[in-house]
Design an enzyme around this catalytic site. Structure first.
Site: not given
Length: 107
Positions: A37, A62, A84, A87, A89
């Site tokens: 940019s 991830k 895991t 909840s 990424n």
């Protein structure tokens, strides 16, 4: 299912192991662009590059780590399943990678 938290799994991590996992999982990742940019470059006073991992299937970088970790599991470890606490990424990445490998997963 059970969770294992151990740094010993990474004790013998080598560049060869990383490369092997990268090749094993590369077919499931989207090739994401690197964008620039000029307006942001001007504001920062430097050339900036943006790796757009938001274009991955789960919307973040991830998926790469989750896939590599799940693909690196032995058959015995994978049979126990994946758990895991996320909840977000990371959770989405674990669920996606577990599905690709056919491993049960929960959060």
């Amino acid at each position: 299912m059970s969770a294992t938290t151990s740094t010993s799994a990474y004790a013998n991590l080598t560049w060869q192991a990383i490369w092997t996992l990268t090749l094993a999982s590369s077919h499931v990742f989207n090739r994401t662009p690197v964008l620039t940019s000029s307006s942001l470059d001007g504001m920062a006073g430097a050339r900036l590059f943006f790796k757009c991992e938001n274009f991955q299937r789960t919307g973040s970088f991830k998926i790469r780590g989750a896939s590599n970790a799940i693909l690196a599991l032995s058959e015995q470890e994978a049979a126990r399943g994946i758990v895991t606490q996320s909840s977000g990424n990371h959770g989405a990445a674990v669920a996606c990678a577990a599905a690709w490998r056919g491993v049960p997963a929960s959060s």
